[in-house]
Each structure stands twice: as structure tokens, then as C-alpha cells.
Scaffold this motif. Structure first.
Motif, PDB file in Angstrom:
ATOM      1  N   PHE A  90      24.703-108.679  24.669  1.00  0.00           N
ATOM      2  CA  PHE A  90      24.599-108.749  23.203  1.00  0.00           C
ATOM      3  C   PHE A  90      23.628-109.885  22.870  1.00  0.00           C
ATOM      4  O   PHE A  90      23.756-111.003  23.389  1.00  0.00           O
ATOM      5  CB  PHE A  90      25.968-109.012  22.592  1.00  0.00           C
ATOM      6  CG  PHE A  90      26.917-107.849  22.714  1.00  0.00           C
ATOM      7  CD1 PHE A  90      27.294-107.133  21.591  1.00  0.00           C
ATOM      8  CD2 PHE A  90      27.432-107.466  23.954  1.00  0.00           C
ATOM      9  CE1 PHE A  90      28.166-106.058  21.684  1.00  0.00           C
ATOM     10  CE2 PHE A  90      28.293-106.394  24.065  1.00  0.00           C
ATOM     11  CZ  PHE A  90      28.667-105.683  22.937  1.00  0.00           C
ATOM     12  N   ARG A 102      20.258-108.384  15.450  1.00  0.00           N
ATOM     13  CA  ARG A 102      21.382-108.314  16.379  1.00  0.00           C
ATOM     14  C   ARG A 102      21.355-106.976  17.100  1.00  0.00           C
ATOM     15  O   ARG A 102      21.194-105.925  16.472  1.00  0.00           O
ATOM     16  CB  ARG A 102      22.710-108.467  15.625  1.00  0.00           C
ATOM     17  CG  ARG A 102      22.797-109.742  14.789  1.00  0.00           C
ATOM     18  CD  ARG A 102      24.179-109.927  14.205  1.00  0.00           C
ATOM     19  NE  ARG A 102      24.621-108.742  13.473  1.00  0.00           N
ATOM     20  CZ  ARG A 102      25.892-108.490  13.148  1.00  0.00           C
ATOM     21  NH1 ARG A 102      26.832-109.334  13.506  1.00  0.00           N
ATOM     22  NH2 ARG A 102      26.210-107.415  12.480  1.00  0.00           N
ATOM     23  N   ILE A 104      21.777-104.958  21.404  1.00  0.00           N
ATOM     24  CA  ILE A 104      22.355-104.917  22.745  1.00  0.00           C
ATOM     25  C   ILE A 104      21.266-104.595  23.754  1.00  0.00           C
ATOM     26  O   ILE A 104      20.537-103.608  23.597  1.00  0.00           O
ATOM     27  CB  ILE A 104      23.475-103.859  22.823  1.00  0.00           C
ATOM     28  CG1 ILE A 104      24.596-104.216  21.831  1.00  0.00           C
ATOM     29  CG2 ILE A 104      24.027-103.749  24.239  1.00  0.00           C
ATOM     30  CD1 ILE A 104      25.609-103.102  21.632  1.00  0.00           C
ATOM     31  N   ILE A 160      29.826-105.354  17.925  1.00  0.00           N
ATOM     32  CA  ILE A 160      28.834-106.432  17.909  1.00  0.00           C
ATOM     33  C   ILE A 160      29.370-107.643  17.155  1.00  0.00           C
ATOM     34  O   ILE A 160      29.267-108.787  17.629  1.00  0.00           O
ATOM     35  CB  ILE A 160      27.510-105.939  17.284  1.00  0.00           C
ATOM     36  CG1 ILE A 160      26.813-104.936  18.215  1.00  0.00           C
ATOM     37  CG2 ILE A 160      26.575-107.115  16.999  1.00  0.00           C
ATOM     38  CD1 ILE A 160      25.570-104.297  17.628  1.00  0.00           C
TER      39      ILE A 160
END
Length: 412
Positions: A90, A102, A104, A160
């Protein structure tokens, strides 16, 4: 239903990450590279530019072999370590403007790329594809993730948010004043949930990294042909990607600059433009378009607004409606004689993070004759182009975020 999987990243130790992480090699000036290579023995640039050790420019296959050697030296010196279990990584970036990204870091499937479950909007050049494929095959790793985007997904967003409420494995700020955070997550419950949620998405879209993904697909095909015991689960069947939701993607325009007016006088050029555009002289006042199909133009010390005469232009698909395509179809090719925007040396580009002052300065100093400004491509436009199997003109988008190289490394 793309396969987005965890992997065992090679990554710097926590005490070295801020020293090691670097921007893409091409983004540095020669002076900046020299400074970092001279003053920072832990920079990832030491791996990418192995000839610095010998004060010699090295290229081609010899450079690839030395990159591999330098990478192995970093591992031997325990500057790098590798996770014992496959992880989803992450990643959060907060840039100096306060924008937050944000997503992954994970392994994406080369088969999904080939079967268009990972969708493209940009053409690739065969020479560059093969060059990077040969590089990957020699060095055995990829340190720069392909940027993929997916439709906003509340279930993935919830995961997340939960992970990012905990302490990060890495937190470091660059000299650009961007702050980076990374969490390495191998928890089986989270891993299985993410696998399932990603598998429920119809398709993901390449935002940045078309050549990296196509080269990885070529390498996977080569390795498959060479491996009599191929199963499809080997690491070479995947490539490292950074997946972010569409709402986090930030797209800037690429403005165009042209040297010369194709033999036309200023007046002749404006008269030809008048057939396709309503033209207004804005004098020295800076003008930036506020609507699609409107353009700004800087020529001979003055700004102009150009409004497309829609009755003279037919839109039949998503590409026809794209401003970069409209500019090419109505001005660059028929009036300025620029047929090949990829290779014609008369055309230059300035990403939208550089303002109109930058374009004006290049024209005023004589580097270019005329500059054109436009609005950014939207995420929806990018997706429609990809869904219809169409290809944008080169340099249609400048996309953020930009990950640092060397923070997570994917080995084949």
C-alpha cells in the motif's frame, strides 16, 4: 477479471530508503545526475548508471550486464532485503501541492495485457519495446511500476483506509518535498479480499507505462516459449504495477510548440486558421482555454483564443473529440505540415505543470514560432479511447502520481 496479485518485493532497508529512492533516470538533468552519483553512494542511480564508477559512458548490452552486477552488489551489501511472504504494498504520496495519491503496488498479469483486460490508449514503438525487453531479460528485475487505474471501488477503498490508519513501514520526504509512505501487507485475510475485489473488476486501464507493460508482455512470451515446463504462475508472467482509483488520478495537458509556420507569413497562417476557428486577439493578456475544443495560441508576442467551428468538424468517435487530435487534424497536419508528430523535429511539448509563461518564453527567445495551449484530457476520455480500441496522439497526457524507482523491485 484481471489478476492482481501480491509478490515478494526486493526493497531497501528502512534506514536506506530515503537515500536510495530516485526519480526516473530521464527526469534528471546531466548536472543533477552527476551530483547525486558523486554525493550519494546509496542512490538507485548508482545501479542505473554503472559506468559512473569508471567515469565512462557505457551503453547497450554491456550496460545491462553492469546494471545487473551493481544491483547484485547492493543485495550483497544488505542495502536491499526481500520480503519472506508475498505482499500487497500500500503506497501513499503527498506532494508539495498537497495532492494525495493512494494505491497498491502489486503484480499484474501479462496475459491480461494481451487479452485487453488491461486496456491501452497509447501506441508503442517496436524498437523501444524490444530494447526494454532485452534490458529486463538481462538485469532480471523491474524497479519502475506501470501506473494502472481502476473504477472507484468502495470495498477496496475501505481496505486502503484501514491499512493506512496504521504505522507505515516507510515514511520519507524527498528533496522535491513529496512525502512517501509504504505499508507491506501479507495478512491472508486482507490478501484474499483484495484478490477477490480486483477479480470482480471488468478491466483496468494503463495510465502511464505503455512501453514497460508491452515489453513485459514480450518478455513473458519469450520466457514461455523457452520453458518446456511453463505453468503460467512463474514470476515472468507478471509485471509490477501501481494501481490507483480513478478519482486519485491527476492528468495534465501536454501543450504544443512549433518551429516555423510551414512557409506561411503570420497573416497567411491566421487566414488559413480562420476556416476552422473563430479567432480573437487577446493581445498580451495571458489566455488559457476554459472549454473543450477551445485552444490558446501565442504568436509574435500576442495571445489568441481559438474556438473550433463545429459545423466544419465531424466527430464520429472518442478520438475525433479529443483536443490533441483536433489540433493535429485541423492545424498541425494541414496547415503546418507536421504529419508525424512523434518524429518531426519541428514540434515540441510542454506538460501542463509548466505554465503559459514557459510557453511564451520559448517563443519569445526564438526556440519556437508558435505555441498552443489546451485543457487536460479527462479520465473518462482516456477510458473511452481505450474501450473503443483507439490510440491517442503521442504526448496527450502528463499523469501523476510518479513513483520513485527502487522502493519496491520485482524480480523475474
Amino acid at each position: 477479471m484481471p489478476k492482481i496479485l501480491p509478490f515478494k518485493a526486493v526493497r531497501p532497508t528502512r534506514d536506506k530508503v530515503s537515500l536510495l529512492a530516485s526519480r526516473s533516470y530521464e527526469s534528471y538533468t546531466a548536472e543533477e545526475r552527476e551530483s547525486r552519483l558523486r554525493d550519494n553512494p546509496f542512490s538507485f542511480l548508482q545501479i542505473l548508471n554503472p559506468g559512473f564508477k569508471y567515469q565512462k559512458e557505457i551503453s547497450g548490452a554491456q550496460r545491462y550486464e553492469l546494471v545487473r552486477n551493481r544491483y547484485q552488489e547492493f543485495k550483497e551489501d544488505e542495502i536491499f532485503m526481500q520480503d519472506d511472504l508475498p505482499c500487497y504494498y500500500f503506497y501513499k504520496i503527498v506532494n508539495r501541492d498537497g495532492d494525495e495519491f493512494r494505491g497498491i503496488v502489486a503484480a499484474a498479469s501479462a496475459e491480461d495485457y494481451e487479452k485487453n483486460r488491461i486496456k491501452k490508449h497509447e501506441a508503442t514503438i517496436e524498437y523501444r519495446e524490444n530494447t526494454f525487453k532485452n534490458y529486463l531479460e538481462t538485469v532480471g528485475f523491474n524497479a519502475e511500476a506501470v501506473l494502472l487505474t481502476y473504477p472507484n471501488n468502495p470495498a477496496i477503498e475501505k481496505i486502503i483506509a484501514s491499512v493506512m490508519s496504521t504505522r507505515a513501514e516507510y515514511e520519507f520526504t524527498t528533496t522535491y518535498r513529496d512525502t512517501h509512505y509504504l505499508w507491506n501487507i501479507s495478512d491472508p485475510e486482507i490478501v484474499n479480499k483484495l484478490k477477490t475485489h480486483f477479480a470482480e473488476i471488468d478491466a483496468v486501464y494503463i495510465a502511464d507505462g505503455h512501453h514497460r507493460s508491452s515489453s513485459s508482455a514480450l518478455l513473458a512470451d519469450d520466457k514461455k516459449q523457452q520453458n518446456k515446463n511453463h505453468t503460467g504462475e512463474e514470476t515472468y508472467n507478471y509485471f509490477m504495477s501501481f494501481l490507483i482509483p480513478e478519482s486519485d488520478l491527476k492528468i495534465y495537458e501536454f501543450n504544443r510548440l512549433v518551429n516555423g509556420l510551414n512557409g506561411l507569413s503570420k497573416e497567411e497562417f491566421l487566414i488559413q486558421l480562420d476556416a476552422q476557428y473563430r479567432i480573437e486577439n487577446r493581445s498580451t493578456a495571458y489566455y488559457k482555454p476554459s472549454k473543450k475544443h477551445h485552444f490558446s495560441m501565442y504568436l509574435d508576442g500576442e495571445f489568441y483564443s481559438l474556438y473550433l467551428r463545429k459545423n466544419n468538424y465531424e466527430i464520429t468517435n472518442a478520438l475525433d473529440a479529443l483536443d490533441t487530435q483536433i489540433l493535429y487534424t485541423t492545424i498541425l497536419k494541414p496547415i503546418l505540415g507536421i504529419d508525424d508528430v512523434r518524429n518531426d523535429t519541428r514540434i515540441g511539448y510542454a506538460d501542463g505543470k509548466k505554465d503559459l509563461v514557459y510557453i511564451k518564453s520559448l517563443v519569445d527567445q526564438g526556440t519556437y514560432t508558435v505555441g498552443f495551449g489546451m485543457l487536460p484530457v479527462t479520465t473518462q476520455e482516456m477510458k473511452e479511447i481505450a474501450d473503443q480500441g483507439l490510440i491517442m496522439p503521442p504526448k496527450s497526457t502528463y499523469i501523476e502520481p510518479k513513483l520513485r524507482s527502487g522502493v519496491t523491485i520485482y524480480e523475474f
